[in-house]
Scaffold this motif. Structure first.
Motif, PDB file in Angstrom:
ATOM      1  N   TRP A 141       0.819  -1.209   0.000  1.00 33.37           N
ATOM      2  CA  TRP A 141       0.000   0.000   0.000  1.00 33.37           C
ATOM      3  C   TRP A 141       0.855   1.263   0.000  1.00 33.37           C
ATOM      4  CZ3 TRP A 141      -4.951   0.610  -1.074  1.00 33.37           C
ATOM      5  CH2 TRP A 141      -5.808  -0.506  -0.979  1.00 33.37           C
ATOM      6  N   HIS A 142       1.995   1.194   0.676  1.00 32.22           N
ATOM      7  CA  HIS A 142       2.871   2.361   0.775  1.00 32.22           C
ATOM      8  C   HIS A 142       3.480   2.702  -0.586  1.00 32.22           C
ATOM      9  CE1 HIS A 142       5.084   5.270   3.124  1.00 32.22           C
ATOM     10  NE2 HIS A 142       6.232   4.884   2.605  1.00 32.22           N
ATOM     11  N   TRP A 143       3.992   1.695  -1.287  1.00 28.98           N
ATOM     12  CA  TRP A 143       4.640   2.010  -2.570  1.00 28.98           C
ATOM     13  C   TRP A 143       3.610   2.331  -3.648  1.00 28.98           C
ATOM     14  CZ3 TRP A 143       4.067   0.036  -7.360  1.00 28.98           C
ATOM     15  CH2 TRP A 143       3.598  -1.273  -7.523  1.00 28.98           C
ATOM     16  N   ILE A 144       2.434   1.682  -3.596  1.00 26.28           N
ATOM     17  CA  ILE A 144       1.402   1.985  -4.592  1.00 26.28           C
ATOM     18  C   ILE A 144       0.899   3.418  -4.417  1.00 26.28           C
ATOM     19  CG2 ILE A 144      -0.959   1.445  -5.314  1.00 26.28           C
ATOM     20  CD1 ILE A 144      -0.316  -1.500  -4.684  1.00 26.28           C
ATOM     21  N   LEU A 200      -2.915  10.501   2.054  1.00 21.19           N
ATOM     22  CA  LEU A 200      -3.276  10.041   3.395  1.00 21.19           C
ATOM     23  C   LEU A 200      -2.895   8.575   3.589  1.00 21.19           C
ATOM     24  CD1 LEU A 200      -4.658  10.751   6.067  1.00 21.19           C
ATOM     25  CD2 LEU A 200      -6.832  10.036   5.039  1.00 21.19           C
ATOM     26  N   ILE A 201      -3.173   7.753   2.577  1.00 17.50           N
ATOM     27  CA  ILE A 201      -2.781   6.333   2.652  1.00 17.50           C
ATOM     28  C   ILE A 201      -1.266   6.209   2.751  1.00 17.50           C
ATOM     29  CG2 ILE A 201      -2.746   4.148   1.375  1.00 17.50           C
ATOM     30  CD1 ILE A 201      -5.469   4.954   0.194  1.00 17.50           C
ATOM     31  N   PHE A 202      -0.549   6.998   1.962  1.00 17.44           N
ATOM     32  CA  PHE A 202       0.910   6.990   1.990  1.00 17.44           C
ATOM     33  C   PHE A 202       1.432   7.330   3.390  1.00 17.44           C
ATOM     34  CE2 PHE A 202       4.823   9.578   1.445  1.00 17.44           C
ATOM     35  CZ  PHE A 202       5.668   8.573   0.988  1.00 17.44           C
ATOM     36  N   SER A 253       2.445   5.879  -2.966  1.00 19.49           N
ATOM     37  CA  SER A 253       3.524   6.831  -3.279  1.00 19.49           C
ATOM     38  C   SER A 253       3.699   6.975  -4.785  1.00 19.49           C
ATOM     39  CB  SER A 253       4.837   6.381  -2.631  1.00 19.49           C
ATOM     40  OG  SER A 253       5.323   5.180  -3.222  1.00 19.49           O
ATOM     41  N   ALA A 254       3.542   5.879  -5.516  1.00 14.01           N
ATOM     42  CA  ALA A 254       3.657   5.956  -6.977  1.00 14.01           C
ATOM     43  C   ALA A 254       2.530   6.797  -7.575  1.00 14.01           C
ATOM     44  CB  ALA A 254       3.641   4.547  -7.580  1.00 14.01           C
ATOM     45  N   ILE A 255       1.313   6.648  -7.013  1.00 10.66           N
ATOM     46  CA  ILE A 255       0.170   7.401  -7.526  1.00 10.66           C
ATOM     47  C   ILE A 255       0.346   8.898  -7.307  1.00 10.66           C
ATOM     48  CG2 ILE A 255      -2.295   7.859  -7.156  1.00 10.66           C
ATOM     49  CD1 ILE A 255      -2.637   4.850  -6.652  1.00 10.66           C
TER      50      ILE A 255
END
Length: 210
Positions: free
Chosen positions: A19-22, A170-172, A24-26
Protein backbone atom coordinates in the motif's frame (compact mmCIF):
# COMPACT_ATOMS: atom_id res chain seq x y z
CA UNK A 1 -3.01 -23.30 12.81
CA UNK A 2 -2.52 -20.04 14.69
CA UNK A 3 0.00 -17.75 13.01
CA UNK A 4 3.16 -17.01 14.93
CA UNK A 5 4.13 -13.41 15.80
CA UNK A 6 6.77 -13.53 13.08
CA UNK A 7 4.22 -14.63 10.50
CA UNK A 8 1.77 -11.89 11.54
CA UNK A 9 4.56 -9.33 11.37
CA UNK A 10 5.57 -10.54 7.90
CA UNK A 11 1.91 -10.40 6.78
CA UNK A 12 1.44 -6.79 7.89
CA UNK A 13 4.83 -5.70 6.60
CA UNK A 14 4.07 -7.12 3.18
CA UNK A 15 0.67 -5.41 2.94
CA UNK A 16 1.87 -2.12 4.39
CA UNK A 17 4.79 -2.03 1.97
CA UNK A 18 2.45 -2.75 -0.95
CA UNK A 19 0.00 0.00 0.00
CA UNK A 20 2.87 2.36 0.78
CA UNK A 21 4.64 2.01 -2.57
CA UNK A 22 1.40 1.99 -4.59
CA UNK A 23 0.10 5.17 -2.94
CA UNK A 24 3.52 6.83 -3.28
CA UNK A 25 3.66 5.96 -6.98
CA UNK A 26 0.17 7.40 -7.53
CA UNK A 27 0.87 10.71 -5.79
CA UNK A 28 4.62 11.10 -6.51
CA UNK A 29 4.48 13.52 -9.46
CA UNK A 30 1.52 15.47 -8.08
CA UNK A 31 3.21 15.71 -4.69
CA UNK A 32 6.30 17.19 -6.34
CA UNK A 33 4.05 19.68 -8.15
CA UNK A 34 2.28 20.66 -4.95
CA UNK A 35 5.60 20.99 -3.10
CA UNK A 36 7.05 23.26 -5.80
CA UNK A 37 3.91 25.39 -6.02
CA UNK A 38 3.79 25.58 -2.23
CA UNK A 39 7.18 27.29 -2.44
CA UNK A 40 6.13 29.59 -5.29
CA UNK A 41 2.92 30.53 -3.47
CA UNK A 42 4.89 31.31 -0.33
CA UNK A 43 7.12 33.64 -2.39
CA UNK A 44 4.47 34.94 -4.79
CA UNK A 45 5.37 38.58 -4.05
CA UNK A 46 9.01 37.92 -4.95
CA UNK A 47 8.28 36.28 -8.31
CA UNK A 48 7.65 38.82 -11.03
CA UNK A 49 4.93 38.11 -13.53
CA UNK A 50 4.24 40.11 -16.68
CA UNK A 51 0.61 39.60 -17.67
CA UNK A 52 -0.07 39.17 -21.38
CA UNK A 53 -3.35 40.75 -22.46
CA UNK A 54 -5.20 39.81 -25.63
CA UNK A 55 -8.18 41.91 -26.75
CA UNK A 56 -10.77 41.42 -29.45
CA UNK A 57 -13.57 43.63 -30.71
CA UNK A 58 -16.24 43.04 -33.29
CA UNK A 59 -19.95 42.90 -34.03
CA UNK A 60 -22.50 40.13 -34.01
CA UNK A 61 -24.38 39.23 -37.20
CA UNK A 62 -27.87 40.70 -37.19
CA UNK A 63 -29.71 37.34 -36.80
CA UNK A 64 -27.63 36.45 -33.73
CA UNK A 65 -28.19 39.90 -32.22
CA UNK A 66 -31.94 39.67 -32.70
CA UNK A 67 -32.01 36.21 -31.12
CA UNK A 68 -29.87 37.47 -28.23
CA UNK A 69 -32.18 40.43 -27.59
CA UNK A 70 -35.15 38.07 -27.54
CA UNK A 71 -33.37 35.74 -25.12
CA UNK A 72 -32.45 38.70 -22.90
CA UNK A 73 -36.09 39.50 -22.18
CA UNK A 74 -36.51 35.93 -20.90
CA UNK A 75 -33.35 35.82 -18.79
CA UNK A 76 -33.52 39.03 -16.75
CA UNK A 77 -32.12 38.48 -13.26
CA UNK A 78 -30.75 35.04 -14.11
CA UNK A 79 -27.21 33.74 -14.60
CA UNK A 80 -27.97 31.26 -17.36
CA UNK A 81 -25.66 30.61 -20.33
CA UNK A 82 -26.15 32.00 -23.81
CA UNK A 83 -27.71 29.96 -26.59
CA UNK A 84 -25.78 27.17 -28.24
CA UNK A 85 -25.99 28.99 -31.56
CA UNK A 86 -24.27 32.07 -30.12
CA UNK A 87 -21.61 30.08 -28.25
CA UNK A 88 -20.85 28.09 -31.41
CA UNK A 89 -20.42 31.32 -33.41
CA UNK A 90 -17.96 32.74 -30.88
CA UNK A 91 -15.99 29.49 -30.75
CA UNK A 92 -15.83 28.99 -34.54
CA UNK A 93 -15.45 32.60 -35.68
CA UNK A 94 -13.60 34.22 -32.77
CA UNK A 95 -11.92 31.36 -30.91
CA UNK A 96 -13.74 32.31 -27.70
CA UNK A 97 -15.14 29.50 -25.56
CA UNK A 98 -18.32 30.50 -23.68
CA UNK A 99 -20.31 27.27 -23.90
CA UNK A 100 -22.29 26.66 -20.69
CA UNK A 101 -20.64 29.66 -19.00
CA UNK A 102 -23.04 31.61 -16.74
CA UNK A 103 -23.86 35.06 -18.12
CA UNK A 104 -25.08 38.25 -16.47
CA UNK A 105 -28.11 39.58 -18.33
CA UNK A 106 -29.20 43.21 -18.29
CA UNK A 107 -31.30 45.41 -20.63
CA UNK A 108 -28.15 47.14 -21.95
CA UNK A 109 -25.57 44.38 -22.25
CA UNK A 110 -24.61 40.79 -21.74
CA UNK A 111 -21.52 40.08 -19.63
CA UNK A 112 -19.77 36.71 -19.36
CA UNK A 113 -17.01 36.26 -16.79
CA UNK A 114 -14.45 33.67 -17.89
CA UNK A 115 -12.06 33.08 -14.97
CA UNK A 116 -9.37 30.47 -15.53
CA UNK A 117 -6.21 29.14 -13.88
CA UNK A 118 -3.31 31.53 -14.30
CA UNK A 119 -5.38 34.32 -15.75
CA UNK A 120 -8.75 35.83 -16.37
CA UNK A 121 -11.06 36.72 -19.24
CA UNK A 122 -14.39 38.38 -19.91
CA UNK A 123 -16.79 39.05 -22.76
CA UNK A 124 -19.22 41.96 -23.02
CA UNK A 125 -21.87 42.34 -25.72
CA UNK A 126 -23.85 45.53 -26.24
CA UNK A 127 -27.50 44.80 -26.95
CA UNK A 128 -28.00 48.12 -28.71
CA UNK A 129 -25.74 47.47 -31.69
CA UNK A 130 -24.30 43.98 -31.18
CA UNK A 131 -20.73 45.17 -30.64
CA UNK A 132 -18.69 42.89 -28.42
CA UNK A 133 -15.43 43.26 -26.53
CA UNK A 134 -13.30 40.39 -25.24
CA UNK A 135 -10.21 40.48 -23.07
CA UNK A 136 -7.96 37.62 -22.03
CA UNK A 137 -5.22 38.00 -19.42
CA UNK A 138 -2.49 35.38 -19.00
CA UNK A 139 -0.16 35.65 -16.01
CA UNK A 140 2.29 32.92 -16.96
CA UNK A 141 3.09 29.30 -16.14
CA UNK A 142 3.86 29.87 -12.46
CA UNK A 143 0.50 31.59 -11.89
CA UNK A 144 -1.18 28.72 -13.75
CA UNK A 145 0.49 26.10 -11.53
CA UNK A 146 -0.26 28.13 -8.40
CA UNK A 147 -3.95 28.15 -9.29
CA UNK A 148 -3.83 24.38 -9.85
CA UNK A 149 -2.41 24.10 -6.33
CA UNK A 150 -5.33 26.13 -4.92
CA UNK A 151 -7.96 24.55 -7.17
CA UNK A 152 -8.90 28.06 -8.33
CA UNK A 153 -11.21 28.13 -11.35
CA UNK A 154 -10.11 24.62 -12.33
CA UNK A 155 -13.45 22.85 -12.70
CA UNK A 156 -14.95 19.67 -11.30
CA UNK A 157 -12.50 17.22 -12.90
CA UNK A 158 -9.52 18.84 -11.18
CA UNK A 159 -11.47 19.04 -7.90
CA UNK A 160 -12.02 15.28 -8.11
CA UNK A 161 -8.32 14.78 -8.84
CA UNK A 162 -7.35 16.80 -5.75
CA UNK A 163 -9.68 14.67 -3.60
CA UNK A 164 -8.22 11.42 -4.97
CA UNK A 165 -4.69 12.78 -4.62
CA UNK A 166 -5.38 13.79 -1.00
CA UNK A 167 -6.67 10.27 -0.27
CA UNK A 168 -3.54 8.71 -1.84
CA UNK A 169 -1.35 11.01 0.27
CA UNK A 170 -3.28 10.04 3.40
CA UNK A 171 -2.78 6.33 2.65
CA UNK A 172 0.91 6.99 1.99
CA UNK A 173 1.32 8.80 5.33
CA UNK A 174 -0.72 6.33 7.42
CA UNK A 175 1.06 3.27 6.01
CA UNK A 176 4.36 5.09 6.53
CA UNK A 177 3.42 5.70 10.16
CA UNK A 178 2.66 2.02 10.72
CA UNK A 179 5.92 1.04 9.03
CA UNK A 180 7.76 3.43 11.33
CA UNK A 181 6.09 1.74 14.30
CA UNK A 182 7.04 -1.73 13.11
CA UNK A 183 10.69 -0.71 12.57
CA UNK A 184 11.00 1.57 15.59
CA UNK A 185 12.61 -1.10 17.78
CA UNK A 186 15.72 -1.03 15.59
CA UNK A 187 15.65 2.70 14.83
CA UNK A 188 16.06 4.72 18.01
CA UNK A 189 15.41 8.09 16.37
CA UNK A 190 12.01 7.13 14.95
CA UNK A 191 9.71 8.65 17.57
CA UNK A 192 11.93 11.65 18.40
CA UNK A 193 11.85 12.57 14.68
CA UNK A 194 8.09 12.07 14.48
CA UNK A 195 7.65 14.22 17.59
CA UNK A 196 9.88 16.89 16.05
CA UNK A 197 7.71 16.88 12.93
CA UNK A 198 4.64 17.42 15.12
CA UNK A 199 6.03 20.01 17.51
CA UNK A 200 7.84 22.24 14.99
CA UNK A 201 4.75 23.53 13.13
CA UNK A 202 2.77 23.57 16.39
CA UNK A 203 5.30 25.78 18.18
CA UNK A 204 5.69 28.07 15.16
CA UNK A 205 1.90 28.48 14.96
CA UNK A 206 1.59 29.28 18.67
CA UNK A 207 4.51 31.71 18.82
CA UNK A 208 4.47 33.48 15.45
CA UNK A 209 0.98 33.24 13.95
CA UNK A 210 -1.53 35.66 15.44
Amino acid sequence: MTASPQQRRAFWLRHLHNWHWISSAICLIAMMLFAITGFTLNHASDIEAKPQITSKKGSLPSPLLQALVTQTTQQQGKNSPVSKQLSNWFEQEQGIEIHNKPAEWSPEELYVALPRPGGDAWLRISLDNGEFEYELTRRGAIAYLNDLHKGRNTGKAWAWFIDIFALACLIFCVTGLFLLKMHSNTRALTWPMVTLGLLTPLILAILFIH
